[in-house]
Design a protein around this motif. Structure first.
Motif, PDB file in Angstrom:
ATOM      1  N   PHE A   1       0.810  -1.210   0.000  1.00 59.68           N
ATOM      2  CA  PHE A   1       0.000   0.000   0.000  1.00 59.68           C
ATOM      3  C   PHE A   1       0.850   1.270   0.000  1.00 59.68           C
ATOM      4  CE2 PHE A   1      -3.379  -2.854   1.918  1.00 59.68           C
ATOM      5  CZ  PHE A   1      -4.078  -2.964   0.723  1.00 59.68           C
ATOM      6  N   ASP A   2       2.066   1.204   0.535  1.00 59.37           N
ATOM      7  CA  ASP A   2       2.998   2.323   0.367  1.00 59.37           C
ATOM      8  C   ASP A   2       3.400   2.452  -1.104  1.00 59.37           C
ATOM      9  OD1 ASP A   2       3.118   3.452   2.865  1.00 59.37           O
ATOM     10  OD2 ASP A   2       5.003   2.514   3.449  1.00 59.37           O
ATOM     11  N   ILE A   3       3.658   1.326  -1.743  1.00 57.58           N
ATOM     12  CA  ILE A   3       4.013   1.335  -3.165  1.00 57.58           C
ATOM     13  C   ILE A   3       2.882   1.934  -3.994  1.00 57.58           C
ATOM     14  CG2 ILE A   3       4.402  -0.177  -5.155  1.00 57.58           C
ATOM     15  CD1 ILE A   3       5.977  -2.028  -3.258  1.00 57.58           C
ATOM     16  N   VAL A   4       1.650   1.616  -3.625  1.00 51.86           N
ATOM     17  CA  VAL A   4       0.488   2.113  -4.364  1.00 51.86           C
ATOM     18  C   VAL A   4       0.316   3.616  -4.170  1.00 51.86           C
ATOM     19  CG1 VAL A   4      -2.035   2.048  -4.519  1.00 51.86           C
ATOM     20  CG2 VAL A   4      -0.725  -0.090  -4.370  1.00 51.86           C
ATOM     21  N   ARG A   5       0.258   4.063  -2.935  1.00 53.99           N
ATOM     22  CA  ARG A   5      -0.066   5.478  -2.708  1.00 53.99           C
ATOM     23  C   ARG A   5       1.042   6.408  -3.183  1.00 53.99           C
ATOM     24  NH1 ARG A   5       1.928   7.971   2.129  1.00 53.99           N
ATOM     25  NH2 ARG A   5       3.154   6.525   3.393  1.00 53.99           N
ATOM     26  N   LEU A   6       2.284   5.899  -3.228  1.00 55.12           N
ATOM     27  CA  LEU A   6       3.400   6.721  -3.676  1.00 55.12           C
ATOM     28  C   LEU A   6       3.843   6.376  -5.094  1.00 55.12           C
ATOM     29  CD1 LEU A   6       5.448   6.677  -0.355  1.00 55.12           C
ATOM     30  CD2 LEU A   6       3.969   8.502  -1.216  1.00 55.12           C
ATOM     31  N   GLN A   7       3.100   5.453  -5.752  1.00 52.27           N
ATOM     32  CA  GLN A   7       3.369   5.095  -7.145  1.00 52.27           C
ATOM     33  C   GLN A   7       4.834   4.681  -7.349  1.00 52.27           C
ATOM     34  OE1 GLN A   7       0.365   5.901  -9.879  1.00 52.27           O
ATOM     35  NE2 GLN A   7       0.056   4.783  -7.972  1.00 52.27           N
ATOM     36  N   LEU A   8       5.255   3.686  -6.575  1.00 50.86           N
ATOM     37  CA  LEU A   8       6.663   3.296  -6.533  1.00 50.86           C
ATOM     38  C   LEU A   8       7.018   2.099  -7.415  1.00 50.86           C
ATOM     39  CD1 LEU A   8       7.364   3.598  -2.678  1.00 50.86           C
ATOM     40  CD2 LEU A   8       7.886   5.258  -4.474  1.00 50.86           C
ATOM     41  N   LEU A   9       6.069   1.567  -8.170  1.00 54.26           N
ATOM     42  CA  LEU A   9       6.373   0.344  -8.930  1.00 54.26           C
ATOM     43  C   LEU A   9       7.567   0.487  -9.876  1.00 54.26           C
ATOM     44  CD1 LEU A   9       3.013  -1.454  -9.821  1.00 54.26           C
ATOM     45  CD2 LEU A   9       4.959  -2.365  -8.533  1.00 54.26           C
ATOM     46  N   PRO A  10       7.720   1.595 -10.627  1.00 59.09           N
ATOM     47  CA  PRO A  10       8.911   1.692 -11.488  1.00 59.09           C
ATOM     48  C   PRO A  10      10.218   1.564 -10.708  1.00 59.09           C
ATOM     49  CG  PRO A  10       7.291   3.324 -12.141  1.00 59.09           C
ATOM     50  CD  PRO A  10       6.798   2.727 -10.855  1.00 59.09           C
ATOM     51  N   LYS A  11      10.271   2.187  -9.543  1.00 59.56           N
ATOM     52  CA  LYS A  11      11.471   2.114  -8.712  1.00 59.56           C
ATOM     53  C   LYS A  11      11.683   0.703  -8.186  1.00 59.56           C
ATOM     54  CE  LYS A  11      13.516   4.117  -4.508  1.00 59.56           C
ATOM     55  NZ  LYS A  11      13.306   5.108  -3.410  1.00 59.56           N
ATOM     56  N   VAL A  12      10.610   0.066  -7.746  1.00 57.88           N
ATOM     57  CA  VAL A  12      10.691  -1.296  -7.208  1.00 57.88           C
ATOM     58  C   VAL A  12      11.144  -2.266  -8.292  1.00 57.88           C
ATOM     59  CG1 VAL A  12       9.297  -3.212  -6.346  1.00 57.88           C
ATOM     60  CG2 VAL A  12       9.036  -0.934  -5.344  1.00 57.88           C
ATOM     61  N   ILE A  13      10.595  -2.128  -9.486  1.00 57.09           N
ATOM     62  CA  ILE A  13      10.945  -3.023 -10.582  1.00 57.09           C
ATOM     63  C   ILE A  13      12.398  -2.822 -11.009  1.00 57.09           C
ATOM     64  CG2 ILE A  13      10.471  -3.561 -13.003  1.00 57.09           C
ATOM     65  CD1 ILE A  13       7.521  -2.863 -12.398  1.00 57.09           C
ATOM     66  N   ALA A  14      12.845  -1.571 -10.992  1.00 53.11           N
ATOM     67  CA  ALA A  14      14.221  -1.275 -11.410  1.00 53.11           C
ATOM     68  C   ALA A  14      15.254  -1.929 -10.506  1.00 53.11           C
ATOM     69  CB  ALA A  14      14.441   0.232 -11.445  1.00 53.11           C
ATOM     70  N   SER A  15      14.898  -2.133  -9.240  1.00 54.23           N
ATOM     71  CA  SER A  15      15.848  -2.729  -8.298  1.00 54.23           C
ATOM     72  C   SER A  15      15.637  -4.228  -8.129  1.00 54.23           C
ATOM     73  CB  SER A  15      15.735  -2.035  -6.933  1.00 54.23           C
ATOM     74  OG  SER A  15      14.452  -2.244  -6.370  1.00 54.23           O
ATOM     75  N   ARG A  16      14.785  -4.808  -8.929  1.00 59.52           N
ATOM     76  CA  ARG A  16      14.427  -6.223  -8.826  1.00 59.52           C
ATOM     77  C   ARG A  16      15.543  -7.101  -9.395  1.00 59.52           C
ATOM     78  NH1 ARG A  16       9.054  -8.709  -8.829  1.00 59.52           N
ATOM     79  NH2 ARG A  16       9.021 -10.687  -9.952  1.00 59.52           N
ATOM     80  N   SER A  17      15.878  -8.165  -8.693  1.00 59.67           N
ATOM     81  CA  SER A  17      16.900  -9.101  -9.162  1.00 59.67           C
ATOM     82  C   SER A  17      16.418  -9.842 -10.405  1.00 59.67           C
ATOM     83  CB  SER A  17      17.225 -10.116  -8.057  1.00 59.67           C
ATOM     84  OG  SER A  17      17.984 -11.193  -8.572  1.00 59.67           O
ATOM     85  N   PRO A  18      17.313 -10.095 -11.357  1.00 56.77           N
ATOM     86  CA  PRO A  18      16.929 -10.886 -12.531  1.00 56.77           C
ATOM     87  C   PRO A  18      16.576 -12.328 -12.186  1.00 56.77           C
ATOM     88  CG  PRO A  18      19.304 -10.497 -12.492  1.00 56.77           C
ATOM     89  CD  PRO A  18      18.720  -9.630 -11.425  1.00 56.77           C
ATOM     90  N   LEU A  19      16.853 -12.739 -10.964  1.00 57.29           N
ATOM     91  CA  LEU A  19      16.530 -14.100 -10.535  1.00 57.29           C
ATOM     92  C   LEU A  19      15.078 -14.253 -10.102  1.00 57.29           C
ATOM     93  CD1 LEU A  19      19.767 -14.903  -8.483  1.00 57.29           C
ATOM     94  CD2 LEU A  19      19.236 -15.564 -10.840  1.00 57.29           C
ATOM     95  N   GLU A  20      14.329 -13.133 -10.030  1.00 57.36           N
ATOM     96  CA  GLU A  20      12.927 -13.210  -9.622  1.00 57.36           C
ATOM     97  C   GLU A  20      12.050 -13.692 -10.776  1.00 57.36           C
ATOM     98  OE1 GLU A  20      12.555 -12.962  -6.601  1.00 57.36           O
ATOM     99  OE2 GLU A  20      14.156 -11.642  -5.896  1.00 57.36           O
ATOM    100  N   ASN A  21      10.813 -14.037 -10.452  1.00 52.12           N
ATOM    101  CA  ASN A  21       9.852 -14.392 -11.492  1.00 52.12           C
ATOM    102  C   ASN A  21       9.753 -13.232 -12.485  1.00 52.12           C
ATOM    103  OD1 ASN A  21       9.064 -16.921 -10.300  1.00 52.12           O
ATOM    104  ND2 ASN A  21       7.865 -15.762  -8.804  1.00 52.12           N
ATOM    105  N   PRO A  22       9.959 -13.460 -13.768  1.00 46.24           N
ATOM    106  CA  PRO A  22      10.058 -12.357 -14.722  1.00 46.24           C
ATOM    107  C   PRO A  22       8.745 -11.617 -14.954  1.00 46.24           C
ATOM    108  CG  PRO A  22      10.029 -14.456 -15.877  1.00 46.24           C
ATOM    109  CD  PRO A  22      10.129 -14.780 -14.418  1.00 46.24           C
ATOM    110  N   ILE A  23       8.827 -10.295 -15.048  1.00 45.81           N
ATOM    111  CA  ILE A  23       7.689  -9.452 -15.393  1.00 45.81           C
ATOM    112  C   ILE A  23       7.709  -9.240 -16.908  1.00 45.81           C
ATOM    113  CG2 ILE A  23       6.659  -7.152 -15.138  1.00 45.81           C
ATOM    114  CD1 ILE A  23       7.944  -7.048 -12.350  1.00 45.81           C
ATOM    115  N   PRO A  24       6.613  -9.529 -17.613  1.00 45.48           N
ATOM    116  CA  PRO A  24       6.600  -9.353 -19.065  1.00 45.48           C
ATOM    117  C   PRO A  24       7.029  -7.947 -19.487  1.00 45.48           C
ATOM    118  CG  PRO A  24       4.649 -10.540 -18.363  1.00 45.48           C
ATOM    119  CD  PRO A  24       5.335 -10.086 -17.111  1.00 45.48           C
TER     120      PRO A  24
END
Length: 509
Positions: free
Chosen positions: A456-479
């Motif tokens: 809900f912090d990610i939602v209200r502050l619209q943080l998904l681009p930042k979260v995705i940018a720091s995501r490890s390539p070993l995670e389940n891939p986002i299309p």
């Protein structure tokens, strides 16, 4: 669990096991005859039924209550096995036909309908005004809680505050109107509820209503409403809880997650395995598939943190108590264990896990020593704390700083949380924006893995681009073609869309 509470649970289970319940059905009509509300005992039992509707396995008693929140960096799941429902949302690819999403929709609605029945009938009971109002106050609180999770998860939803006909097809109301209804309910709860219910843990009180209201106002400052004027209101409500002196952060962090109703528990759902109401998001759910106990029980591998979320955690005792990083592999003799690091090629998932959700209540989840695992159980008696005092402290810190700049009181609030975590005081002289970012970071790790707090912090502050940018390539891939701006809301479940043909599905689904 008292006798009346147990009897209501039996009634609820009998009804709920008969089939899925839709938005337009009325559970109270199935539970009791029209003459049910006669005595205070009747009324109290019906209030207990509201708690059960929220807490049961098909609602918030299992990990599927967080299905759409797997888009957060504090949640991921197995790349295979039977975790597709969670994995799809982890990949920001979940859809309206997702079976596990139903718990996020049905759980709150069933609680809301039961609360509506109490609110519609409590005044008819032969009892004192004080006792009747206390029952109604809990119903108002729980109804607000249900709507608060619905509006943040699904966006516009129908505002249904009275009993309705089974053939009604109410329209979805705008988000601002839903929040207005939530605030109105919490103001009524504040009016009706006492500051505390001594010796009765689990009952929502006035401080729970104020704490939830502080969080509501804070959410309203961000997307989609962006009402900055609510910072002052959030700070005021949080401060009222702080000034009550009824809660503290003196309980060691690890102990909060192995005992019930600690000194920081403001509101939590109470569980009872023998009474048929287990919490199943502790114990087996948070244990690696690799781990097998000496009695043959094993982990379910449902959820764990993303690799970089763990790696970016502060170095402190709270982090040590939060994450499980040494995996115990049972050896062929069935009695001894080999200890390997979470990133060892010998592990199945190559991820750290959550330590704080393993034990359940004093080990009724995972029973273990430093080098052995005796048993891994899926059903625990652990209270699930929906509102802990640090949530209030951090709400105050952020809201007060954003309202008028960081003050000494703002710093003191966040530093209380940091001190218990084993961290030094926050650097002074920060701008309001930098201070807020520090609070958001603190909240991410104070509440890591806890029922949507990070999401809900990610939602209200619209943080998904930042979260995705720091995501490890070993995670389940986002299309690669994912429209991230459309992933802050979950889709309305397909069955509900079919029942309500006038509704328009959320964008992107």
């Amino acid at each position: 669990m008292n006798t009346k509470f147990s009897l209501i649970l039996v009634f609820v289970v009998l009804i709920l096991t008969g089939g899925c319940q839709s938005l337009i059905e009325d559970p109270k009509g199935s539970l009791t005859p029209g003459t049910y509300f006669k005595t205070q005992a009747d009324l109290d039992a019906s209030v207990s039924a509201i708690y059960i509707q929220f807490a049961r396995d098909g609602a918030w008693g299992f990990t599927n209550r967080s299905t759409s929140y797997f888009g957060s960096d504090d949640f991921t799941t197995d790349p295979g096995l039977n975790k597709e429902d969670f994995r799809l949302f982890d990949r920001l690819s979940g859809g309206s036909g997702n079976g596990s999403l139903v718990a996020q929709w049905q759980g709150p609605w069933q609680g809301i309908y039961q609360a509506n029945n109490v609110i519609a009938n409590y005044a008819k009971v032969s009892s004192t005004d004080v006792l009747k109002n206390q029952a109604a106050g809990q119903a108002y609180f729980l109804r607000a809680l249900g709507y608060y999770y619905l509006v943040r998860t699904f966006g516009p939803v129908p505002i249904i505050l009275t009993q309705i006909d089974v053939n009604d097809r109410p329209a979805r109301d705008p988000v601002d109107k839903v929040y207005a209804a939530i605030i109105n309910d919490l103001q009524k709860a504040k009016e009706f509820l006492p500051v505390s219910f001594p010796g009765q843990p689990g009952k929502a009180n006035q401080m729970a209503a104020r704490a939830l209201l502080a969080d509501v106002y804070l959410s309203m400052t961000g997307w989609p409403l962006n009402q900055a004027s609510n910072y002052d209101l959030a700070a005021a409500e949080a401060n009222s809880v702080m000034q009550s002196g009824k809660y503290d952060v003196n309980t060691p962090y690890a102990t909060v997650f192995t005992t019930n109703n600690s000194s920081e528990s403001i509101f939590g759902f109470q569980y009872n395995v023998s009474g048929g109401l287990p919490l199943r998001s502790a114990g087996s759910s948070s244990v690696p598939l690799d781990e097998i106990a000496t009695n043959g029980s094993s982990g379910w591998d449902d959820y764990y943190p993303e690799i970089n979320f763990y790696k970016n955690a502060p170095k402190c005792s709270r982090t040590d108590a939060t994450f499980y990083t040494t995996i115990k592999l049972r050896q062929p003799d069935g009695k001894t264990f080999k200890l390997v690091s979470w990133d060892s090629p010998e592990t199945h998932a190559g991820h750290p896990y959550y330590k704080k959700f393993r034990a359940g209540l004093n080990g009724d989840g995972v029973s273990e020593t430093e080098t052995t695992i005796n048993a891994i159980n899926p059903s625990t008696n652990k209270v699930y704390d929906v509102i802990r005092y640090p949530l209030v402290l951090l709400a105050y810190a952020e809201a007060s700083a954003m309202a008028s700049g960081p003050t000494a009181a703002s710093y003191n609030a966040i530093n209380l949380v940091r001190k218990r975590a084993g961290l030094p005081n926050l650097t002074t002289g920060l701008s309001a924006q930098a201070f807020r970012d520090s609070v958001v970071y603190e909240r991410a790790y104070e509440f890591a893995g806890e029922f949507g707090v990070r999401w809900f912090d990610i939602v209200r502050l619209q943080l998904l681009p930042k979260v995705i940018a720091s995501r490890s390539p070993l995670e389940n891939p986002i299309p690669a073609n994912t429209n991230v701006s459309q992933k802050y809301l979950a889709p309305i479940p397909v069955n509900e869309m079919a029942r309500n043909p006038a509704w328009v599905q959320n964008d992107g689904y």
